[in-house]
Design a protein around this motif. Sequence first.
Motif, PDB file in Angstrom:
ATOM      1  N   PHE A 182       0.813  -1.212   0.000  1.00 15.69           N
ATOM      2  CA  PHE A 182       0.000   0.000   0.000  1.00 15.69           C
ATOM      3  C   PHE A 182       0.855   1.273   0.000  1.00 15.69           C
ATOM      4  O   PHE A 182       0.354   2.348  -0.306  1.00 15.69           O
ATOM      5  N   ASP A 183       2.112   1.150   0.341  1.00 16.47           N
ATOM      6  CA  ASP A 183       3.014   2.301   0.356  1.00 16.47           C
ATOM      7  C   ASP A 183       3.681   2.426  -1.008  1.00 16.47           C
ATOM      8  O   ASP A 183       4.484   1.570  -1.402  1.00 16.47           O
ATOM      9  N   LYS A 207       0.107   3.112 -14.403  1.00 20.82           N
ATOM     10  CA  LYS A 207      -1.032   2.448 -13.781  1.00 20.82           C
ATOM     11  C   LYS A 207      -0.814   2.411 -12.275  1.00 20.82           C
ATOM     12  O   LYS A 207       0.265   2.050 -11.804  1.00 20.82           O
ATOM     13  N   VAL A 208      -1.838   2.784 -11.520  1.00 25.00           N
ATOM     14  CA  VAL A 208      -1.728   2.829 -10.057  1.00 25.00           C
ATOM     15  C   VAL A 208      -2.960   2.175  -9.441  1.00 25.00           C
ATOM     16  O   VAL A 208      -3.954   1.908 -10.122  1.00 25.00           O
ATOM     17  N   ALA A 209      -2.900   1.927  -8.154  1.00 18.30           N
ATOM     18  CA  ALA A 209      -4.034   1.342  -7.450  1.00 18.30           C
ATOM     19  C   ALA A 209      -5.183   2.349  -7.376  1.00 18.30           C
ATOM     20  O   ALA A 209      -4.943   3.554  -7.237  1.00 18.30           O
ATOM     21  N   PRO A 210      -6.427   1.881  -7.443  1.00 17.33           N
ATOM     22  CA  PRO A 210      -7.563   2.810  -7.389  1.00 17.33           C
ATOM     23  C   PRO A 210      -7.624   3.633  -6.103  1.00 17.33           C
ATOM     24  O   PRO A 210      -8.186   4.724  -6.087  1.00 17.33           O
ATOM     25  N   GLY A 211      -7.022   3.126  -5.042  1.00 24.79           N
ATOM     26  CA  GLY A 211      -7.062   3.853  -3.777  1.00 24.79           C
ATOM     27  C   GLY A 211      -5.936   4.849  -3.596  1.00 24.79           C
ATOM     28  O   GLY A 211      -5.716   5.338  -2.483  1.00 24.79           O
ATOM     29  N   ILE A 212      -5.248   5.212  -4.653  1.00 27.08           N
ATOM     30  CA  ILE A 212      -4.111   6.132  -4.538  1.00 27.08           C
ATOM     31  C   ILE A 212      -4.533   7.443  -3.880  1.00 27.08           C
ATOM     32  O   ILE A 212      -5.607   7.980  -4.140  1.00 27.08           O
ATOM     33  N   ASP A 213      -3.681   7.939  -3.026  1.00 28.02           N
ATOM     34  CA  ASP A 213      -3.898   9.231  -2.380  1.00 28.02           C
ATOM     35  C   ASP A 213      -3.764  10.331  -3.436  1.00 28.02           C
ATOM     36  O   ASP A 213      -2.771  10.390  -4.171  1.00 28.02           O
ATOM     37  N   VAL A 228     -15.384  -1.143 -14.613  1.00 27.13           N
ATOM     38  CA  VAL A 228     -15.901  -2.062 -15.625  1.00 27.13           C
ATOM     39  C   VAL A 228     -17.150  -2.723 -15.068  1.00 27.13           C
ATOM     40  O   VAL A 228     -17.095  -3.390 -14.031  1.00 27.13           O
ATOM     41  N   ASP A 229     -18.265  -2.499 -15.734  1.00 25.47           N
ATOM     42  CA  ASP A 229     -19.550  -3.046 -15.283  1.00 25.47           C
ATOM     43  C   ASP A 229     -19.826  -2.686 -13.823  1.00 25.47           C
ATOM     44  O   ASP A 229     -20.361  -3.489 -13.057  1.00 25.47           O
ATOM     45  N   GLY A 230     -19.428  -1.471 -13.435  1.00 25.33           N
ATOM     46  CA  GLY A 230     -19.710  -0.997 -12.090  1.00 25.33           C
ATOM     47  C   GLY A 230     -18.663  -1.327 -11.053  1.00 25.33           C
ATOM     48  O   GLY A 230     -18.762  -0.872  -9.906  1.00 25.33           O
ATOM     49  N   ASP A 231     -17.642  -2.109 -11.402  1.00 29.69           N
ATOM     50  CA  ASP A 231     -16.567  -2.439 -10.464  1.00 29.69           C
ATOM     51  C   ASP A 231     -15.361  -1.551 -10.745  1.00 29.69           C
ATOM     52  O   ASP A 231     -14.868  -1.502 -11.880  1.00 29.69           O
ATOM     53  N   LEU A 232     -14.885  -0.870  -9.707  1.00 31.66           N
ATOM     54  CA  LEU A 232     -13.699  -0.030  -9.851  1.00 31.66           C
ATOM     55  C   LEU A 232     -12.479  -0.933  -9.985  1.00 31.66           C
ATOM     56  O   LEU A 232     -12.187  -1.730  -9.084  1.00 31.66           O
ATOM     57  N   VAL A 233     -11.747  -0.831 -11.098  1.00 29.30           N
ATOM     58  CA  VAL A 233     -10.674  -1.783 -11.353  1.00 29.30           C
ATOM     59  C   VAL A 233      -9.284  -1.171 -11.349  1.00 29.30           C
ATOM     60  O   VAL A 233      -8.302  -1.864 -11.081  1.00 29.30           O
ATOM     61  N   GLU A 234      -9.153   0.113 -11.681  1.00 29.13           N
ATOM     62  CA  GLU A 234      -7.804   0.677 -11.689  1.00 29.13           C
ATOM     63  C   GLU A 234      -7.852   2.195 -11.779  1.00 29.13           C
ATOM     64  O   GLU A 234      -8.902   2.801 -12.025  1.00 29.13           O
ATOM     65  N   ALA A 235      -6.683   2.772 -11.597  1.00 31.58           N
ATOM     66  CA  ALA A 235      -6.478   4.199 -11.865  1.00 31.58           C
ATOM     67  C   ALA A 235      -5.218   4.327 -12.697  1.00 31.58           C
ATOM     68  O   ALA A 235      -4.349   3.445 -12.692  1.00 31.58           O
ATOM     69  N   ALA A 236      -5.129   5.403 -13.447  1.00 35.80           N
ATOM     70  CA  ALA A 236      -3.947   5.641 -14.286  1.00 35.80           C
ATOM     71  C   ALA A 236      -3.617   7.117 -14.290  1.00 35.80           C
ATOM     72  O   ALA A 236      -4.515   7.968 -14.216  1.00 35.80           O
ATOM     73  N   LEU A 237      -2.344   7.423 -14.375  1.00 31.39           N
ATOM     74  CA  LEU A 237      -1.865   8.791 -14.476  1.00 31.39           C
ATOM     75  C   LEU A 237      -1.374   9.017 -15.901  1.00 31.39           C
ATOM     76  O   LEU A 237      -0.444   8.341 -16.359  1.00 31.39           O
ATOM     77  N   TRP A 238      -2.009   9.945 -16.595  1.00 27.97           N
ATOM     78  CA  TRP A 238      -1.616  10.304 -17.956  1.00 27.97           C
ATOM     79  C   TRP A 238      -0.790  11.586 -17.874  1.00 27.97           C
ATOM     80  O   TRP A 238      -1.283  12.620 -17.431  1.00 27.97           O
ATOM     81  N   CYS A 239       0.450  11.496 -18.297  1.00 29.44           N
ATOM     82  CA  CYS A 239       1.396  12.597 -18.056  1.00 29.44           C
ATOM     83  C   CYS A 239       1.899  13.210 -19.365  1.00 29.44           C
ATOM     84  O   CYS A 239       1.774  12.638 -20.436  1.00 29.44           O
ATOM     85  N   GLY A 240       2.484  14.398 -19.209  1.00 24.88           N
ATOM     86  CA  GLY A 240       3.049  15.084 -20.355  1.00 24.88           C
ATOM     87  C   GLY A 240       1.971  15.450 -21.364  1.00 24.88           C
ATOM     88  O   GLY A 240       0.926  15.992 -21.015  1.00 24.88           O
ATOM     89  N   ARG A 241       2.224  15.141 -22.622  1.00 27.32           N
ATOM     90  CA  ARG A 241       1.292  15.500 -23.689  1.00 27.32           C
ATOM     91  C   ARG A 241       0.002  14.695 -23.658  1.00 27.32           C
ATOM     92  O   ARG A 241      -0.951  15.022 -24.372  1.00 27.32           O
ATOM     93  N   LEU A 242      -0.053  13.654 -22.834  1.00 30.59           N
ATOM     94  CA  LEU A 242      -1.256  12.829 -22.748  1.00 30.59           C
ATOM     95  C   LEU A 242      -2.291  13.409 -21.786  1.00 30.59           C
ATOM     96  O   LEU A 242      -3.455  13.021 -21.822  1.00 30.59           O
ATOM     97  N   ALA A 243      -1.876  14.315 -20.913  1.00 29.87           N
ATOM     98  CA  ALA A 243      -2.793  14.891 -19.932  1.00 29.87           C
ATOM     99  C   ALA A 243      -3.766  15.838 -20.619  1.00 29.87           C
ATOM    100  O   ALA A 243      -3.355  16.784 -21.291  1.00 29.87           O
TER     101      ALA A 243
END
Length: 402
Positions: A182-183, A207-213, A228-243
Amino acid sequence: MDLDQFAALRTPVGSAALDAAARVAGGDPLTAAAALRSAGLPAGLAAAALTQAELRRRAVGKFGPTAAGMFLTRAGLEQATRGVVAARRAARLRAAGVRTLADLGCGLGADALAAARAGIRVYGVEADPVTAAMAAANAEAAGLAGLFTVECGDATAFDVGRVDGVFCDPARRKAGTGRRIFDPNAYSPAWDFVVGLAERVPYTVVKVAPGIDHALIPPGAEAEWVSVDGDLVEAALWCGRLAETPRRATLLRGREGSSVDAAGNRQLTGTGDVEATVGPARRFLYDPDPAVVRAHLVAELADTLSATLADPSIAYLYADAPTPTPFARCLEVTDVLPFSLKRLRALLRERRVGRVEILKRGSALEPEKLRRDLRLAGGEAASLVLTRVAGAPTVLVCRPVG
């Protein structure tokens, strides 16, 4: 599994063992193992084949029919991206102009394979020798070995100057035990290296955990939560030109065979720091999708529904009229009661309610204990929402809105 055992599975005898294991998997494991040994397979090969067969059965929910030909580890399957999520990410990278991609910590290759299918040349790096060998085998099985190659090594040593995009999914489970980490500072690669990639590569996704601070999100990055279908599955950070926006909630459907665009994906965007208006509980209650809640976009959703919160710290929204939305489930509130077991039991008995679903936010009550305590009887159904209204413990008796 070690490299010798994996190599044995790649031989003609190993392929026959995998086929036999697929036919007996899913039942009693001792019976299945005995069946393979009676067919003349060595015990070690039979055990490895049965493990693969069982993992492939479990992987169908993530990868669909392609799981039948993949090589998998338990830890790798746990962290692997679902097929519909990986396909959408690959499409977004391709649309942004990414043509060469480094997948640092590629695991079993779920994201790399999706990117390769989108026409992106992918260089995978994986520290674990067995997992790296499996990723290469998965690329071969998918007919993508020309677009996705894997090297076993240290992701931090890869020359990112060779590519125009980087994807990194740092390991969030402890090697050997499979326990969740978790750290972020204990991730592999380390968090400082991961977030520093955005300064070196103009197209970076992490790609990061959905519970990221939220405090860990780098300045200027887009943070996206995906369900996906109502279940939280992931989080992602889009950086640079992708943000493109500070916060995004994306809802996908996981139907097999659907294209990304036809999969019913919906997106809600905003700054993530707006506070919704607080008001009374009203006739219709909205239970937002968990991706909306984690992205801190409840206020943005409230604006589209002409809705308010009944408690500033609880993400249930209330409105006078129902508005169709993919971002929340709608319930019609028939009764608003200060919580009292005796009063609630009497009301449900009077209405002959014998079946209830129990939702809760901001309540310490255990739903299954409450269900037993209600001693339900009757043929009617209801939805119970355990929450707080203006700080007071409250139960809402509801019915679904189509």
